[in-house]
Scaffold this active site. Structure first.
Site, PDB file in Angstrom:
ATOM      1  N   ASN A  89      -0.127 -72.596 -72.912  1.00 40.64           N
ATOM      2  CA  ASN A  89      -0.625 -71.980 -74.140  1.00 40.64           C
ATOM      3  C   ASN A  89      -1.116 -73.101 -75.048  1.00 40.64           C
ATOM      4  O   ASN A  89      -0.316 -73.777 -75.704  1.00 40.64           O
ATOM      5  CB  ASN A  89       0.485 -71.163 -74.818  1.00 40.64           C
ATOM      6  CG  ASN A  89      -0.001 -70.435 -76.066  1.00 40.64           C
ATOM      7  OD1 ASN A  89      -1.128 -70.608 -76.505  1.00 40.64           O
ATOM      8  ND2 ASN A  89       0.875 -69.628 -76.642  1.00 40.64           N
TER       9      ASN A  89
ATOM     10  N   ARG B 112      -3.018 -68.971 -71.190  1.00 46.14           N
ATOM     11  CA  ARG B 112      -3.122 -67.879 -72.151  1.00 46.14           C
ATOM     12  C   ARG B 112      -4.426 -68.031 -72.929  1.00 46.14           C
ATOM     13  O   ARG B 112      -4.740 -69.098 -73.447  1.00 46.14           O
ATOM     14  CB  ARG B 112      -1.953 -67.912 -73.120  1.00 46.14           C
ATOM     15  CG  ARG B 112      -2.013 -66.794 -74.166  1.00 46.14           C
ATOM     16  CD  ARG B 112      -1.511 -67.240 -75.504  1.00 46.14           C
ATOM     17  NE  ARG B 112      -1.585 -66.160 -76.495  1.00 46.14           N
ATOM     18  CZ  ARG B 112      -1.353 -66.341 -77.782  1.00 46.14           C
ATOM     19  NH1 ARG B 112      -1.048 -67.535 -78.242  1.00 46.14           N
ATOM     20  NH2 ARG B 112      -1.457 -65.333 -78.621  1.00 46.14           N
TER      21      ARG B 112
ATOM     22  N   HIS C 195      -1.294 -60.052 -78.124  1.00 44.64           N
ATOM     23  CA  HIS C 195       0.065 -60.054 -77.568  1.00 44.64           C
ATOM     24  C   HIS C 195       0.190 -59.151 -76.342  1.00 44.64           C
ATOM     25  O   HIS C 195       1.277 -58.650 -76.026  1.00 44.64           O
ATOM     26  CB  HIS C 195       1.096 -59.596 -78.621  1.00 44.64           C
ATOM     27  CG  HIS C 195       1.165 -60.456 -79.833  1.00 44.64           C
ATOM     28  ND1 HIS C 195       1.216 -59.931 -81.113  1.00 44.64           N
ATOM     29  CD2 HIS C 195       1.182 -61.801 -79.979  1.00 44.64           C
ATOM     30  CE1 HIS C 195       1.265 -60.906 -81.994  1.00 44.64           C
ATOM     31  NE2 HIS C 195       1.245 -62.057 -81.335  1.00 44.64           N
TER      32      HIS C 195
ATOM     33  N   ARG D  72       0.156 -63.852 -92.507  1.00 42.77           N
ATOM     34  CA  ARG D  72      -0.994 -62.956 -92.527  1.00 42.77           C
ATOM     35  C   ARG D  72      -0.687 -61.706 -93.348  1.00 42.77           C
ATOM     36  O   ARG D  72       0.428 -61.197 -93.313  1.00 42.77           O
ATOM     37  CB  ARG D  72      -1.388 -62.542 -91.101  1.00 42.77           C
ATOM     38  CG  ARG D  72      -1.868 -63.687 -90.224  1.00 42.77           C
ATOM     39  CD  ARG D  72      -2.312 -63.168 -88.864  1.00 42.77           C
ATOM     40  NE  ARG D  72      -2.678 -64.237 -87.951  1.00 42.77           N
ATOM     41  CZ  ARG D  72      -2.114 -64.452 -86.775  1.00 42.77           C
ATOM     42  NH1 ARG D  72      -1.144 -63.663 -86.349  1.00 42.77           N
ATOM     43  NH2 ARG D  72      -2.521 -65.450 -86.000  1.00 42.77           N
TER      44      ARG D  72
ATOM     45  N   GLU E  21       6.222 -64.092 -71.912  1.00 42.02           N
ATOM     46  CA  GLU E  21       4.788 -64.132 -71.640  1.00 42.02           C
ATOM     47  C   GLU E  21       4.447 -65.119 -70.531  1.00 42.02           C
ATOM     48  O   GLU E  21       3.493 -64.911 -69.771  1.00 42.02           O
ATOM     49  CB  GLU E  21       4.037 -64.485 -72.927  1.00 42.02           C
ATOM     50  CG  GLU E  21       4.169 -63.406 -73.992  1.00 42.02           C
ATOM     51  CD  GLU E  21       3.703 -63.846 -75.355  1.00 42.02           C
ATOM     52  OE1 GLU E  21       2.553 -63.538 -75.720  1.00 42.02           O
ATOM     53  OE2 GLU E  21       4.491 -64.503 -76.061  1.00 42.02           O
TER      54      GLU E  21
END
Length: 393
Positions: free
Chosen positions: A7, A89, A178, A237, A379
């Site tokens: 990632n 990813r 995600h 955010r 993940e």
């Protein structure tokens, strides 16, 4: 078989080396502050943790070399031939990628063509991809997209009510994110339920957060949109907001579009409301100490999460399981309690004692009409699975 899951961020490189198909972690680590003279490299293996600080790592190629040399020097692998594949990813696959893809020059160009949809992520992913392709040119490299799992959403769920030409010309629509996490967690929940037409909502709540509605194993709606800014409030955010705020901030403060967007991405959410921190641990501690704005940050997020769950309950025509995952979802019992308290009207009830547990657990009460589970995400395993799957084709 040893598979590397990668990632790459704009200034970081996270990785796991996994033994597959056993799905056992061999080693993991992160290179941070790439591009600076005070970079750090952390490597974990065999229960030990090694850190190197104040390194000069000017680009991702140097970071990749550092990772590979760390694996070799610590005897984690004896040669590069032991690495059988690398999975990367990638946040944004747009409508170009309906599945993970074996990487070649054409795939890299397609990923680059989507940079406008993920300007903070896709360019960094490409840098990491190119660095690993150079370091390991003879092994399969696979791009695994956050957006692929959500490609099953119907049009009425992913289209915005903007001029249709915006979608036709520029791909303006909801893509979600995600996806690998939502898929991993929902698969576990689906198998546990043992029913074909399972109705599951997954709450991936970390510094970035998204909610998804999953029916019979397929995503039918999700909270993140064109970019990861849409949806619920997160660490920094804002989540959903009236777009007229752009004009207001321009008139009142002289902000450019870029300045306001940056504030909504990096200075809002937990950080913006509390004025303290983007980290849920700091927010929870401050709330316990009586800080009103910290408690308000938790309450706002919990309310918005419950809003999505309520709407997805209607969309799914009921609910079998509600799943919490990712850093906050797995560890912040206060956030789970704040969300579920608002959902009692749907028959969702927590067992407060079970909610105190750490790790994977069922936390719903015996009389809850909906199962509530904490399911740690993985993940990296999902990425490694796709490397093996595509390597067999």
């Amino acid at each position: 078989m040893k598979i590397m899951s990668v990632n790459a961020g704009s200034s970081s490189l996270k990785f796991q080396l996994l033994l597959m198909p056993e799905e056992k972690e061999i080693a993991s680590g992160i290179v941070e502050r790439i591009g600076n003279k005070n970079a750090e490299f952390t490597l974990k293996f065999n229960g030990t943790k090694k850190q190197q600080k104040d390194l000069v790592i000017l680009d991702h190629s140097v970071a990749v070399d550092l990772v590979i040399n760390g694996l070799l020097e610590n005897g984690i692998i004896s040669s590069l031939e032991e690495i059988n594949g690398v999975g990367h990813r990638v946040v944004q696959g747009g409508e170009l990628f309906k599945d993970s893809a074996v990487i070649d020059d054409e795939v890299v160009l397609k990923i680059a063509s989507l940079n406008d949809l993920a300007p903070l992520h896709n360019p960094a992913h490409i840098i990491g991809i190119n660095a690993f392709r150079k370091a390991l040119p003879n092994v399969i490299q696979v791009a695994v997209f956050d957006t692929v799992f959500h490609q099953t959403m119907p049009q009425e769920n992913f289209l915005y009510a903007t001029p249709y030409e915006w979608y036709e010309k520029y791909g303006v629509r909801k893509y979600g994110a995600h996806g690998t996490s939502h898929q991993y967690v929902s698969q576990i929940a689906h198998n546990r339920l043992g029913k074909e037409d399972s109705k599951i909502i997954v709450c991936h709540i970390g510094n970035g957060a998204s909610i998804s509605a999953i029916r019979a194993g397929k995503s039918i709606d999700t909270s993140m949109g064109l970019t990861p800014l849409e949806g619920i409030p997160m660490g920094t955010r804002s989540g959903n907001i009236d777009p007229a705020v752009f004009l207001l901030m321009s008139q009142k403060e002289g902000y450019s579009l870029e300045k306001t967007l940056n504030e909504l991405n990096r200075a809002s959410g937990y950080l913006g409301v509390s004025g303290l921190s983007h980290d849920s641990r700091d927010i929870v501690d401050a709330a316990h100490a009586g800080n009103h704005r910290a408690q308000l940050a938790i309450d706002i997020q919990a309310k918005r999460i419950a809003d999505y769950i309520g709407s997805y309950y209607v969309l799914l025509e009921g609910l079998d399981a509600l799943c919490f995952t990712a850093g906050i979802g797995e560890n912040a019992k206060e956030v789970r309690e704040a969300v579920c308290k608002r959902l009692e009207v749907l028959g969702i009830k927590l067992d407060l004692e079970k909610n105190n547990s750490r790790g994977e657990a069922e936390i719903s009460s015996d009389d809850s009409k909906v199962k509530v589970w904490v399911i740690p995400t993985n993940e990296e395993v999902m990425i490694a699975r796709d490397v093996i799957r595509l390597g067999k084709k």
